[in-house]
Design a protein around this motif. Structure first.
Motif, short mmCIF file in Angstrom:
data_model
loop_
_atom_site.label_atom_id
_atom_site.label_comp_id
_atom_site.label_asym_id
_atom_site.label_seq_id
_atom_site.Cartn_x
_atom_site.Cartn_y
_atom_site.Cartn_z
N ALA A 189 31.12 27.20 37.14
CA ALA A 189 30.41 27.91 36.08
C ALA A 189 28.98 27.41 35.95
CB ALA A 189 31.16 27.75 34.76
N ARG A 190 28.80 26.09 35.97
CA ARG A 190 27.45 25.53 35.83
C ARG A 190 26.58 25.87 37.04
NH1 ARG A 190 30.19 21.12 32.96
NH2 ARG A 190 30.78 20.21 34.96
N GLU A 191 27.18 25.82 38.24
CA GLU A 191 26.43 26.13 39.46
C GLU A 191 25.83 27.54 39.42
OE1 GLU A 191 29.46 23.46 42.24
OE2 GLU A 191 29.39 25.65 42.44
N ASN A 192 26.59 28.46 38.82
CA ASN A 192 26.19 29.87 38.85
C ASN A 192 25.76 30.41 37.49
OD1 ASN A 192 27.04 30.76 41.74
ND2 ASN A 192 28.79 29.58 40.99
N MET A 193 25.78 29.53 36.48
CA MET A 193 25.48 29.95 35.10
C MET A 193 26.28 31.21 34.75
SD MET A 193 21.37 29.20 34.87
CE MET A 193 21.02 30.14 36.36
N LEU A 194 27.57 31.10 35.02
CA LEU A 194 28.45 32.27 34.96
C LEU A 194 29.73 31.92 34.22
CD1 LEU A 194 28.51 35.18 36.27
CD2 LEU A 194 29.86 34.16 38.11
N PRO A 195 30.07 32.62 33.14
CA PRO A 195 31.36 32.36 32.50
C PRO A 195 32.51 32.72 33.46
CG PRO A 195 30.07 33.97 31.25
CD PRO A 195 29.32 33.68 32.48
N ILE A 196 33.58 31.95 33.38
CA ILE A 196 34.73 32.18 34.26
C ILE A 196 36.00 32.22 33.43
CG2 ILE A 196 36.08 31.29 36.20
CD1 ILE A 196 33.54 29.90 37.21
N ILE A 197 36.81 33.23 33.67
CA ILE A 197 38.13 33.32 33.05
C ILE A 197 39.17 33.01 34.12
CG2 ILE A 197 39.82 34.90 32.03
CD1 ILE A 197 37.54 36.29 30.62
N TYR A 198 39.97 32.00 33.85
CA TYR A 198 40.96 31.49 34.80
C TYR A 198 42.34 31.82 34.25
CZ TYR A 198 43.29 27.94 37.77
OH TYR A 198 44.08 27.30 38.67
N GLY A 212 50.80 27.38 33.84
CA GLY A 212 49.99 28.15 32.90
C GLY A 212 48.72 27.40 32.57
N GLY A 213 48.46 27.22 31.26
CA GLY A 213 47.25 26.52 30.87
C GLY A 213 45.99 27.30 31.21
N SER A 214 46.08 28.65 31.21
CA SER A 214 44.91 29.48 31.49
C SER A 214 43.78 29.12 30.54
CB SER A 214 45.28 30.95 31.34
OG SER A 214 46.38 31.29 32.17
N PHE A 215 42.54 29.31 30.99
CA PHE A 215 41.43 28.88 30.15
C PHE A 215 40.18 29.70 30.44
CE2 PHE A 215 41.51 26.30 33.95
CZ PHE A 215 40.19 26.21 34.37
N VAL A 216 39.21 29.54 29.56
CA VAL A 216 37.92 30.22 29.68
C VAL A 216 36.82 29.17 29.62
CG1 VAL A 216 36.38 31.97 28.71
CG2 VAL A 216 38.88 32.24 28.50
N VAL A 217 35.88 29.28 30.56
CA VAL A 217 34.73 28.38 30.62
C VAL A 217 33.47 29.21 30.46
CG1 VAL A 217 33.45 26.79 32.10
CG2 VAL A 217 35.94 26.74 32.10
N VAL A 223 34.72 24.38 28.24
CA VAL A 223 35.99 25.07 28.01
C VAL A 223 35.97 25.59 26.57
CG1 VAL A 223 38.50 24.87 27.90
CG2 VAL A 223 37.23 23.66 29.69
N ILE A 224 36.01 26.92 26.43
CA ILE A 224 35.93 27.50 25.09
C ILE A 224 37.25 28.11 24.63
CG2 ILE A 224 33.46 27.91 25.24
CD1 ILE A 224 34.05 30.83 25.88
N GLU A 225 38.22 28.17 25.54
CA GLU A 225 39.56 28.65 25.17
C GLU A 225 40.55 28.11 26.17
OE1 GLU A 225 41.84 29.82 22.59
OE2 GLU A 225 40.02 31.03 22.31
N ARG A 226 41.74 27.75 25.70
CA ARG A 226 42.80 27.28 26.59
C ARG A 226 44.14 27.75 26.04
NH1 ARG A 226 42.26 22.03 26.10
NH2 ARG A 226 40.78 21.72 27.84
N LEU A 227 44.96 28.31 26.91
CA LEU A 227 46.29 28.77 26.49
C LEU A 227 47.29 27.63 26.63
CD1 LEU A 227 44.76 31.44 26.72
CD2 LEU A 227 46.79 32.45 27.80
N ASP A 228 48.47 27.84 26.06
CA ASP A 228 49.52 26.83 26.11
C ASP A 228 49.96 26.57 27.55
OD1 ASP A 228 49.53 26.60 23.38
OD2 ASP A 228 51.19 27.99 23.08
N PHE A 229 50.48 25.39 27.77
CA PHE A 229 51.09 25.04 29.05
C PHE A 229 52.59 25.34 29.01
CE2 PHE A 229 47.25 22.51 29.00
CZ PHE A 229 46.79 22.61 30.31
N PHE A 230 53.12 25.75 30.15
CA PHE A 230 54.56 25.95 30.35
C PHE A 230 55.14 26.97 29.35
CE2 PHE A 230 53.55 21.59 31.65
CZ PHE A 230 53.85 21.69 33.01
N ALA A 231 54.35 27.95 28.98
CA ALA A 231 54.84 28.96 28.03
C ALA A 231 54.22 30.31 28.38
CB ALA A 231 54.48 28.57 26.60
#
Length: 537
Positions: A189-198, A212-217, A223-231
């Motif tokens: 994200a920093r290299e490209n100044m680009l938000p990434i949704i994982y 799981g543990g999906s997240f948004v950078v 990291v501005i959002e992170r979902l639960d792990f193993f759910a």
């Protein structure tokens, strides 16, 4: 510009193409009118990894029908879905974008992993082009899993005008993986100044667990959002595409402590293996030792105590405290338990073999007979009741062959086969921190197979703290004898351990599958020949 994006972190079943498609349809319809786009994991339609199912023409034809079915039935919301796509005689791992009956874009995965548990070059051809699509005036780039681990694909998306990058994944768990993948995506994200949704897959599939543990950078790498792990979860996020930045959520899910992640991976792996394969519960041989104690706790947490049965099988060498501790744990967890002595069977075998054994000293043969008596009893109950037999061997034992073929290795699934003995103790302490289910004496007494008088594991093996570090260096880091000895270990001990590892590959080939939690597990992750020259190791 603000986008409402649903991260659909779901648990798909490999090969259940029609069922997976229906789950995608149901989720999409539930989000229509509320969000702009729903993003599903890599190969969501087939489940991951489909392995050689991908080589079957009928399998790919079913995928094509499922894609057409989803596209025709979902309206009013964009979908980003992973699936295999055959084009001009080649198969690609694709992220497709669909809206109101149309395929807007199809991105073909560039980087095909062919290491560790991955074998994608066996099935797929690599894509070459960056692909973007427009949504609410925002140009969005696509990538698939491994693409984010290398620099080029994200840079290509940025060069193609992407203001946001979607990365769909089937990224399996191992110790240390969650923070590692987040750091890597932050760098992209920093290299490209680009938000990434994982967006990551969740659930167990054979020996793999997806955490799981999906997240948004955001574009600054936060990291501005992170979902639960193993759910399973489908979370809608509001992402403001302004200069590639965002505000961290006030309720962002924290990264789990490592022991909690490992324990949850084991629970998830057992639950999904048992349920997805249609067993109506599990059976465990409970010895009063630490390994079977941990296995029972995992099984009870995964399936519920009413779906787990334990059998104590004492012999003439079993200490009273072992029986007492086994019963205590069974009662603490509320599982069905019974005791079946192996003495009648053991005596019968000794009598049957008396002429064959005449004139020969008692040795490990008699120990193995006891273990095999137990294996027969447990497998008989498993067959009769339709409950899978969970074995209880750990990675340290499996490494050096401290297990009996057709005895304690008999079973259908091995939950802790990739868990070193020292980590077994740590996980027991972690589980007891939630509620006391493993008797303290089990954690304090010296480990023993109890197949001979006054037997201790340390009679045959180095202390586990030493053994586990040697094993990690040899098995996971591929260090040589010289390198390990240079780190401060006795060279003779190192040679002995390595010789045991190499000579017991034949046992591991015959062991049941089990959950991968380390960077390098036995089986598809570490592939050694049975017959090879072991000089100059």
């Amino acid at each position: 510009m603000k986008l409402k994006i649903v991260l659909a972190q779901l648990n798909f079943l490999v090969g259940d193409i029609e069922g997976n498609a229906q789950r995608i349809i149901d989720e999409a319809k539930s989000q229509a009118g509320k969000a702009d786009v729903v993003v599903f994991p890599e190969l969501a339609i087939t489940g991951y990894p489909p392995e050689d199912l991908l080589l079957r023409d009928h399998f790919i034809q079913r995928v094509e029908l499922a894609v057409a079915n989803i596209i025709s039935r979902v309206r009013g919301i964009h979908l980003v879905v992973g699936y295999p796509r055959r084009r001009e005689g080649k198969l690609y791992n694709v992220a497709g974008v669909w809206y109101d009956g149309d395929i807007l874009a199809e991105y073909e995965k560039h980087k095909l992993p062919n290491y560790s548990v991955f074998d994608e070059k066996r099935y797929f051809s690599p894509g070459r082009e960056a692909v973007t699509f427009e949504l609410q005036g925002v140009r969005i780039g696509l990538s698939v899993c491994e693409d984010i681990w290398e620099v080029e694909p994200a840079a290509m998306s940025r060069a193609a005008g992407a203001q946001l990058l979607l990365n769909i994944n089937a990224s399996p768990f191992h110790i240390g993986k969650a923070p590692e993948r987040e750091e890597l995506v932050q760098n992209r994200a920093r290299e490209n100044m680009l938000p990434i949704i994982y967006v990551n897959l969740v659930g167990g599939q054979d020996e793999l667990v997806f955490d799981g543990g999906s997240f948004v950078v955001d574009g600054q790498g936060r990291v501005i959002e992170r979902l639960d792990f193993f759910a399973e979860t489908a979370a809608c996020i509001d992402l403001c595409i302004e200069n590639g930045t965002g505000n961290p959520s006030n309720s962002i899910t924290p990264l789990m402590p490592e022991e909690q992640r490992v324990y949850q991976a084991l629970v998830t792996g057992v639950r999904d293996y048992v349920l997805k394969n249609g067993f109506n519960g599990a059976i465990i041989g409970l010895s009063g030792g630490v390994d079977s104690a941990l296995t029972l706790a995992i099984a009870a947490d995964a399936l519920g105590p009413d779906q787990v049965e334990v059998v104590m099988m004492p012999s003439r060498y079993t200490a009273d405290m072992s029986n007492q501790d086994a019963i205590a744990e069974a009662e603490l967890l509320g599982v069905e338990h019974r005791t079946i002595s192996i003495e009648p069977a053991f005596n019968a075998f000794l009598e049957m073999l008396a002429d064959e054994f005449a004139g020969r000293a008692v040795d490990v043969t008699e120990e193995n007979i006891q273990a095999r008596c137990r294996g027969i009893i447990l497998m008989a109950i498993s067959n009769k009741k339709g409950r899978i037999l969970l074995t209880t061997g750990n990675k340290s034992e499996m490494s050096v062959g401290y297990a009996t073929l057709y005895g304690d290795m008999a079973g259908g699934f091995a939950p802790i086969k990739d868990v070193p003995k020292t980590l077994v103790y740590s996980l027991c302490h972690y589980r007891n921190s939630l509620s006391q289910v493993i008797p303290q004496r089990v954690l304090e007494r010296a480990p023993s197979a109890e197949l001979a008088p006054d037997q201790k594991d340390s009679d045959s093996l180095p202390e586990y703290a030493v053994l586990d570090e040697i094993l990690e260096r040899y098995v996971e880091q591929d260090q040589s004898v010289t390198e390990i000895a240079a780190a401060g270990f006795d060279e003779a001990t190192v040679m002995r351990v390595i010789d045991l590892v190499d000579r017991n590959e034949y046992k591991r080939r015959q062991a049941p599958p089990g959950i991968k939690i380390t960077r390098r597990a036995y089986g598809r992750d570490r592939r050694y020949p049975l017959t090879w020259s072991k000089r100059n190791r």
